[in-house]
Structure formats: C-alpha cells, structure tokens
Scaffold this active site. Structure first.
Site, PDB file in Angstrom:
ATOM      1  N   ILE A  11       0.839  -1.210   0.000  1.00  0.00           N
ATOM      2  CA  ILE A  11       0.000   0.000   0.000  1.00  0.00           C
ATOM      3  C   ILE A  11       0.870   1.255   0.000  1.00  0.00           C
ATOM      4  CG2 ILE A  11      -1.868   1.237   1.167  1.00  0.00           C
ATOM      5  CD1 ILE A  11      -2.717  -1.458   2.408  1.00  0.00           C
ATOM      6  N   LEU A  33      12.800  -2.390   4.551  1.00  0.00           N
ATOM      7  CA  LEU A  33      12.981  -3.392   3.482  1.00  0.00           C
ATOM      8  C   LEU A  33      13.043  -4.810   4.063  1.00  0.00           C
ATOM      9  CD1 LEU A  33      15.428  -1.584   0.989  1.00  0.00           C
ATOM     10  CD2 LEU A  33      12.920  -1.705   0.931  1.00  0.00           C
ATOM     11  N   THR A  98       7.537  -4.528  15.565  1.00  0.00           N
ATOM     12  CA  THR A  98       7.316  -3.411  14.619  1.00  0.00           C
ATOM     13  C   THR A  98       5.992  -2.690  14.895  1.00  0.00           C
ATOM     14  OG1 THR A  98       8.734  -4.129  12.819  1.00  0.00           O
ATOM     15  CG2 THR A  98       6.768  -2.913  12.190  1.00  0.00           C
ATOM     16  N   THR A 132      -6.255  -1.181  10.267  1.00  0.00           N
ATOM     17  CA  THR A 132      -7.043  -2.234   9.603  1.00  0.00           C
ATOM     18  C   THR A 132      -8.406  -2.430  10.275  1.00  0.00           C
ATOM     19  OG1 THR A 132      -7.081  -4.642   9.317  1.00  0.00           O
ATOM     20  CG2 THR A 132      -5.720  -3.835  11.076  1.00  0.00           C
ATOM     21  N   ASP A 133      -9.337  -2.989   9.526  1.00  0.00           N
ATOM     22  CA  ASP A 133     -10.644  -3.331  10.117  1.00  0.00           C
ATOM     23  C   ASP A 133     -10.537  -4.548  11.032  1.00  0.00           C
ATOM     24  OD1 ASP A 133     -10.233  -5.304   8.154  1.00  0.00           O
ATOM     25  OD2 ASP A 133     -12.201  -5.064   7.211  1.00  0.00           O
ATOM     26  N   GLU A 134      -9.400  -5.272  10.950  1.00  0.00           N
ATOM     27  CA  GLU A 134      -9.280  -6.514  11.716  1.00  0.00           C
ATOM     28  C   GLU A 134      -9.236  -6.263  13.224  1.00  0.00           C
ATOM     29  OE1 GLU A 134      -6.683  -9.478  10.021  1.00  0.00           O
ATOM     30  OE2 GLU A 134      -6.882  -8.597   8.029  1.00  0.00           O
ATOM     31  N   TYR A 158      -1.594 -10.517  14.708  1.00  0.00           N
ATOM     32  CA  TYR A 158      -1.510  -9.341  13.830  1.00  0.00           C
ATOM     33  C   TYR A 158      -2.507  -8.273  14.264  1.00  0.00           C
ATOM     34  CZ  TYR A 158      -2.725  -6.369   9.841  1.00  0.00           C
ATOM     35  OH  TYR A 158      -3.029  -5.286   9.047  1.00  0.00           O
ATOM     36  N   LYS A 162      -1.918  -4.488  15.852  1.00  0.00           N
ATOM     37  CA  LYS A 162      -2.419  -3.254  15.221  1.00  0.00           C
ATOM     38  C   LYS A 162      -3.352  -2.515  16.185  1.00  0.00           C
ATOM     39  CE  LYS A 162      -1.929  -1.864  11.549  1.00  0.00           C
ATOM     40  NZ  LYS A 162      -0.896  -0.965  10.959  1.00  0.00           N
ATOM     41  N   ASN A 187      -9.792  -5.186   3.462  1.00  0.00           N
ATOM     42  CA  ASN A 187      -8.764  -5.866   2.646  1.00  0.00           C
ATOM     43  C   ASN A 187      -8.509  -5.129   1.336  1.00  0.00           C
ATOM     44  OD1 ASN A 187      -9.658  -7.954   4.551  1.00  0.00           O
ATOM     45  ND2 ASN A 187      -8.377  -9.312   3.314  1.00  0.00           N
ATOM     46  N   ASN A 188      -7.257  -4.843   1.075  1.00  0.00           N
ATOM     47  CA  ASN A 188      -6.865  -4.186  -0.179  1.00  0.00           C
ATOM     48  C   ASN A 188      -6.412  -5.224  -1.196  1.00  0.00           C
ATOM     49  OD1 ASN A 188      -5.386  -0.946   0.496  1.00  0.00           O
ATOM     50  ND2 ASN A 188      -7.021  -1.943   1.592  1.00  0.00           N
ATOM     51  N   HIS A 292      -9.541 -18.278  12.690  1.00  0.00           N
ATOM     52  CA  HIS A 292      -9.903 -17.547  11.472  1.00  0.00           C
ATOM     53  C   HIS A 292     -11.159 -16.688  11.670  1.00  0.00           C
ATOM     54  CE1 HIS A 292     -10.011 -18.101   6.805  1.00  0.00           C
ATOM     55  NE2 HIS A 292      -9.969 -16.834   7.173  1.00  0.00           N
TER      56      HIS A 292
HETATM   57  P1  NAD Z   1       3.272  -4.813   3.450  1.00  0.00           P
HETATM   58  O1  NAD Z   1       3.600  -5.950   4.338  1.00  0.00           O
HETATM   59  O2  NAD Z   1       3.106  -5.042   1.988  1.00  0.00           O
HETATM   60  O3  NAD Z   1       4.359  -3.652   3.606  1.00  0.00           O
HETATM   61  C1  NAD Z   1       4.854  -3.252   4.845  1.00  0.00           C
HETATM   62  C2  NAD Z   1       6.090  -2.384   4.594  1.00  0.00           C
HETATM   63  O4  NAD Z   1       6.593  -1.947   5.871  1.00  0.00           O
HETATM   64  C3  NAD Z   1       7.240  -3.120   3.899  1.00  0.00           C
HETATM   65  O5  NAD Z   1       7.789  -2.307   2.889  1.00  0.00           O
HETATM   66  C4  NAD Z   1       8.241  -3.359   5.014  1.00  0.00           C
HETATM   67  O6  NAD Z   1       9.593  -3.404   4.549  1.00  0.00           O
HETATM   68  C5  NAD Z   1       7.993  -2.157   5.897  1.00  0.00           C
HETATM   69  N1  NAD Z   1       8.392  -2.386   7.299  1.00  0.00           N
HETATM   70  C6  NAD Z   1       8.121  -3.465   8.075  1.00  0.00           C
HETATM   71  N2  NAD Z   1       8.641  -3.305   9.299  1.00  0.00           N
HETATM   72  C7  NAD Z   1       9.243  -2.080   9.308  1.00  0.00           C
HETATM   73  C8  NAD Z   1       9.942  -1.332  10.298  1.00  0.00           C
HETATM   74  N3  NAD Z   1      10.132  -1.819  11.529  1.00  0.00           N
HETATM   75  N4  NAD Z   1      10.413  -0.113   9.967  1.00  0.00           N
HETATM   76  C9  NAD Z   1      10.234   0.385   8.716  1.00  0.00           C
HETATM   77  N5  NAD Z   1       9.599  -0.285   7.741  1.00  0.00           N
HETATM   78  C10 NAD Z   1       9.097  -1.502   8.041  1.00  0.00           C
HETATM   79  O7  NAD Z   1       1.926  -4.191   4.073  1.00  0.00           O
HETATM   80  P2  NAD Z   1       0.710  -3.451   3.349  1.00  0.00           P
HETATM   81  O8  NAD Z   1      -0.268  -4.452   2.919  1.00  0.00           O
HETATM   82  O9  NAD Z   1       1.252  -2.476   2.372  1.00  0.00           O
HETATM   83  O10 NAD Z   1       0.091  -2.673   4.589  1.00  0.00           O
HETATM   84  C11 NAD Z   1       0.498  -1.349   4.906  1.00  0.00           C
HETATM   85  C12 NAD Z   1      -0.264  -0.886   6.131  1.00  0.00           C
HETATM   86  O11 NAD Z   1      -1.671  -0.932   5.865  1.00  0.00           O
HETATM   87  C13 NAD Z   1      -0.060  -1.786   7.355  1.00  0.00           C
HETATM   88  O12 NAD Z   1       0.021  -0.953   8.491  1.00  0.00           O
HETATM   89  C14 NAD Z   1      -1.282  -2.649   7.406  1.00  0.00           C
HETATM   90  O13 NAD Z   1      -1.592  -3.026   8.728  1.00  0.00           O
HETATM   91  C15 NAD Z   1      -2.329  -1.704   6.843  1.00  0.00           C
HETATM   92  N6  NAD Z   1      -3.471  -2.340   6.166  1.00  0.00           N
HETATM   93  C16 NAD Z   1      -3.259  -3.274   5.197  1.00  0.00           C
HETATM   94  C17 NAD Z   1      -4.361  -3.830   4.543  1.00  0.00           C
HETATM   95  C18 NAD Z   1      -4.181  -4.838   3.428  1.00  0.00           C
HETATM   96  O14 NAD Z   1      -5.179  -5.402   2.954  1.00  0.00           O
HETATM   97  N7  NAD Z   1      -2.979  -5.096   2.948  1.00  0.00           N
HETATM   98  C19 NAD Z   1      -5.660  -3.444   4.883  1.00  0.00           C
HETATM   99  C20 NAD Z   1      -5.824  -2.470   5.877  1.00  0.00           C
HETATM  100  C21 NAD Z   1      -4.728  -1.928   6.506  1.00  0.00           C
HETATM  101  P1  TYD Z   2      -5.319 -12.612   3.408  1.00  0.00           P
HETATM  102  O1  TYD Z   2      -5.098 -12.131   2.011  1.00  0.00           O
HETATM  103  O2  TYD Z   2      -4.185 -13.279   4.115  1.00  0.00           O
HETATM  104  O3  TYD Z   2      -5.865 -11.350   4.226  1.00  0.00           O
HETATM  105  P2  TYD Z   2      -6.498 -11.290   5.738  1.00  0.00           P
HETATM  106  O4  TYD Z   2      -6.186 -12.530   6.461  1.00  0.00           O
HETATM  107  O5  TYD Z   2      -5.783 -10.108   6.292  1.00  0.00           O
HETATM  108  O6  TYD Z   2      -7.973 -11.073   5.547  1.00  0.00           O
HETATM  109  O7  TYD Z   2      -6.530 -13.601   3.397  1.00  0.00           O
HETATM  110  C1  TYD Z   2      -7.808 -13.216   2.908  1.00  0.00           C
HETATM  111  C2  TYD Z   2      -8.758 -14.363   3.177  1.00  0.00           C
HETATM  112  O8  TYD Z   2      -8.364 -15.476   2.369  1.00  0.00           O
HETATM  113  C3  TYD Z   2      -8.707 -14.847   4.612  1.00  0.00           C
HETATM  114  O9  TYD Z   2     -10.029 -15.204   5.011  1.00  0.00           O
HETATM  115  C4  TYD Z   2      -7.832 -16.081   4.554  1.00  0.00           C
HETATM  116  C5  TYD Z   2      -8.081 -16.625   3.157  1.00  0.00           C
HETATM  117  N1  TYD Z   2      -6.948 -17.324   2.526  1.00  0.00           N
HETATM  118  C6  TYD Z   2      -7.150 -18.585   1.931  1.00  0.00           C
HETATM  119  O10 TYD Z   2      -8.283 -19.127   1.942  1.00  0.00           O
HETATM  120  N2  TYD Z   2      -6.094 -19.206   1.345  1.00  0.00           N
HETATM  121  C7  TYD Z   2      -4.836 -18.658   1.332  1.00  0.00           C
HETATM  122  O11 TYD Z   2      -3.885 -19.304   0.814  1.00  0.00           O
HETATM  123  C8  TYD Z   2      -4.638 -17.354   1.915  1.00  0.00           C
HETATM  124  C9  TYD Z   2      -3.291 -16.711   1.920  1.00  0.00           C
HETATM  125  C10 TYD Z   2      -5.736 -16.727   2.494  1.00  0.00           C
END
Ligand code: NAD
Ligand code: TYD
Length: 353
Positions: A11, A33, A98, A132-134, A158, A162, A187-188, A292
């Site tokens: 993101i 990284l 972190t 996150t919504d989680e 996780y 958060k 979820n993105n 889950h």
């Molecule tokens: P990601 O795991 O793809 O990226 C996380 C980034 O943070 C990475 O580039 C990693 O190198 C960096 N990082 C990790 N630990 C670090 C530290 N100690 N110092 C500096 N950098 C560090 O995650 P994402 O999916 O891009 O999520 C970004 C944010 O959005 C997170 O806070 C996550 O909780 C939140 N979020 C994600 C989703 C989703 O669906 N992916 C949804 C809602 C909220």
């Molecule tokens: P995920 O992308 O890991 O996001 P989150 O757990 O943060 O919602 O998973 C999305 C949904 O998909 C979650 O209900 C778990 C499920 N899932 C599978 O069924 N199979 C898989 O291999 C993975 C990674 C996730």
C-alpha cells in the site's frame, strides 16, 4: 514534505506513486525493506528529486528524530507494519516489535519533533496512522458492519498488535495533544501486493498450474477495496480529517473467499486460458487458519458524509485491472518469489494438506 513509513510495501508504494503523480510535494520514505518491502515497486521514481528513500526502522528513534529535524515534514503517514495474519500465527514476535514498539518509537520521535515546532506548524502537523478493520474482530452473518464506535476485539496476533498501536496513537492525542488521524481499512488488492496474500497468491499459483489453497470451507467473508481507492481515502483524511478522529475505509464489497477465487479463475480463463480446462480445477480446500475471523464488513459512511470519499472502482473493474497487472508483470512476481518466499510457502502450506 510528507514523511511516509513502509513506502516500499504494497500500500505504501502505491501511495507514494499516486501522491507524486498528483502533487509536487516531496516524500521522505523510510522503510526497513523486510521481505515485504521492494524498491522495484518504486523504480519509476529513480532520479526523481521529489522522492527520498531511507532504509531504516520506524522504531529507531534516533534515526527518525534526525530525519525529522533535517527534513521538517508537515506530516507522518505510518504504513510500516508486519501485515500478514498467517505469519503472525507462526511467529508473532516481529509483529509486537514493529507494530507496537515500532509505532511507539515513531510516536515518541514525532512528539519530540513537534514540541520544537513554531505554534502554527505545531497545529498544522499531522500523524496519520494506517490501520485495519481486523482490530474489530469478527462478525456474524447478520451483524451490522464495523463502524468507528465498534468495540475493539482483535483475534490474531496481527490484529492485536495493530489494535495496540491504534490505542497508542489515540493516547498520544488525548494525553499530548498530538494531531493524529487513524484510518481502519478493509482488505486491499491491486498492483505490487506480495503474493502471500489471497488474491496475488491465487493468480500466481494459477499461472504456475499449482493448487489454489482455500482455507476451511471458503465461506469467510472479507470486504475488498482497490488499493488506489485506499490511497485516495488517506489523502482525503490527511487533507481534511479532524485530529483525534478515526475513519473506516471500505469498498462496500463483501465477498466469500471462494467467490473471490472463482472470480479470479473466470478472468484468468478469459485472459490467459489454461490448456486442458478451467483454472477452477486447481481449487483445493486445505486446513483452516487457526482462529480464522469469519466475516469483516465496513461501514464507511462517516468518511463519505464528512469528507466526501467513496471508492471509484467496483470489484469488477478493480479485479480485472489487478489480474492484468500481474499478467503484465510476471518478472516482478518471479523476483519476489525467489529466495525466502519458497521457505514461507513450504512452512505455511505443508501442514494444511
Ligand atoms: P506490506 O507488508 O506489503 O508492507 C509493509 C512495509 O513496511 C514493507 O515495505 C516493510 O519493509 C515495511 N516495514 C516493516 N517493518 C518495518 C519497520 N520496523 N520499519 C520500517 N519499515 C518496516 O503491508 P501493506 O499491505 O502495504 O500494509 C500497509 C499498512 O496498511 C499496514 O500498516 C497494514 O496493517 C495496513 N493495512 C493493510 C491492509 C491490506 O489489505 N494489505 C488493509 C488495511 C490496513
Ligand atoms: P489474506 O489475504 O491473508 O488477508 P487477511 O487474512 O488479512 O484477511 O486472506 C484473505 C482471506 O483469504 C482470509 O479469510 C484467509 C483466506 N486465505 C485462503 O483461503 N487461502 C490462502 O492461501 C490465503 C493466503 C488466504
């Protein structure tokens, strides 16, 4: 300038790219990284003086303070986190480090930096925390979606980490008057998502002819939002959000996992047909994730009512763009799947068969 953390992740890198496509305000990007951070996401910014990348940890208060003092950002946007639920189940330590300690270090640095600012800059400063919504836990099939007043009830290491960071951010507003903003998003999906998460994992496994692992009965429900819509919401909250407030961000798009996987198979059947049959034949039910969460759903009306944000993409448009992006960027996928990625896949899926 703005100070983004975690801007080499999924993101964060989308946010940095979108920001600099729309604004000339420079971005200072601090990222550790980890396995999830990838500078290849930002290659299009090579040589662009508006983007300054620093490798480092958000919990390194000395480094953060030095960067803040030198670059004087008007805002910190905290994307950096450990973000994968399954990894938090197999090893929660990094998540505590972190997401909790790291956010604490960043808040402390922000507090010290802000205290030295002149009054007008002090008031204009923002600490935007991306969450996150989680944190709200899980819903039954007929429960109303999560609103900003839903009680926190995180269920995974996780989401608990958060939630803890959200509470710290809230406390820094309440106690120290820090002008914080928190977004809790669903979820993105979209370009540059690491293929350990459901959607990119299914696309890359399908193209490799590998099983598509569906946890449990596949009837767990998530609300899916295209990543650029999340980025737009964050820009809007930064611009006009009220300090101390939280904003739920969602796509109004609840879907069961199995339906998401079938949708992906249908698109891939059209865009990259598989010899010998539909990708659906690769769907494999595997052991469920411990603890889950059954259903997430977001009520994003506050953000619409107060700040006028709504998602621009539907799931149909966003998921097609996403599949096409992965089809056109197989080298990026191969690159991130080298090395430690294979160990993770072996560890996470070995015991589910
Ligand atoms: P990601 O795991 O793809 O990226 C996380 C980034 O943070 C990475 O580039 C990693 O190198 C960096 N990082 C990790 N630990 C670090 C530290 N100690 N110092 C500096 N950098 C560090 O995650 P994402 O999916 O891009 O999520 C970004 C944010 O959005 C997170 O806070 C996550 O909780 C939140 N979020 C994600 C989703 C989703 O669906 N992916 C949804 C809602 C909220
Ligand atoms: P995920 O992308 O890991 O996001 P989150 O757990 O943060 O919602 O998973 C999305 C949904 O998909 C979650 O209900 C778990 C499920 N899932 C599978 O069924 N199979 C898989 O291999 C993975 C990674 C996730």
């Amino acid at each position: 300038m703005i100070f983004v953390t975690g801007g080499a992740g999924f993101i964060g890198s989308n946010f940095v790219l979108d920001w600099l496509a729309q604004s000339d305000e420079p971005v200072l990007n601090l990222d550790k990284l980890t396995y999830a951070g990838n500078l290849k996401n930002l290659v299009s910014l090579e040589g662009d003086a508006r983007h300054l990348f620093v490798r480092g940890d958000i919990g390194d208060k000395e480094l953060v303070l030095e960067l803040l003092g030198r670059h004087k950002p008007r805002a910190i946007l905290n994307f950096a986190a450990e973000s994968h639920v399954d990894r938090s189940i197999l090893g929660p330590g990094e998540f505590i480090q972190t997401n909790i300690n790291g956010t604490f270090g960043l808040l402390e640095a922000a507090r010290a930096y802000r205290s030295e600012l002149p009054e007008s800059a002090k008031n204009a400063f923002r600490f935007l925390h991306v969450s996150t919504d989680e944190v709200y836990g899980t819903l039954g099939p007929n429960d109303p979606p999560f609103s900003e007043t839903t009680a926190y009830a995180p269920n995974s290491p996780y989401s608990a980490s958060k939630a803890a960071s959200d509470h710290l951010v809230r406390a820094y507003h309440h106690t120290y008057g820090m002008p914080v903003l928190t977004t809790n998003c669903s979820n993105n999906y979209g370009p540059y998502q690491f293929p350990e998460k459901l959607i990119p994992l299914v696309i890359s496994n399908a193209l490799a002819g590998q099983p598509l692992p569906v946890y449990g009965d596949g009837q767990q429900v998530r609300d899916w939002l295209y990543v650029s819509d999340h980025c737009a919401a964050i820009r809007r909250v930064l611009e006009a959000g009220k300090p101390g407030e939280t904003y739920n961000v969602g796509g109004w798009n609840e879907m069961a996992n199995l339906d998401v996987v079938h949708t992906l198979c249908g698109i891939l059947d059209r865009e990259a047909p598989r010899a010998g049959g539909s990708y659906r034949e690769l769907v494999t039910f595997v052991a469920d994730r411990p603890g889950h969460d059954r259903r997430y759903a977001i009520d994003a009306r506050k953000l619409e009512r107060e700040l006028g944000w709504r998602p621009a993409e539907t799931f149909e448009t966003g998921i097609l763009k996403t599949v096409r992006w992965y089809l056109g960027n197989q080298e990026w996928v191969r690159d991130v799947q080298s090395g430690a990625y294979q160990d993770w896949i072996a560890q996470n899926y070995r015991d589910r068969e």
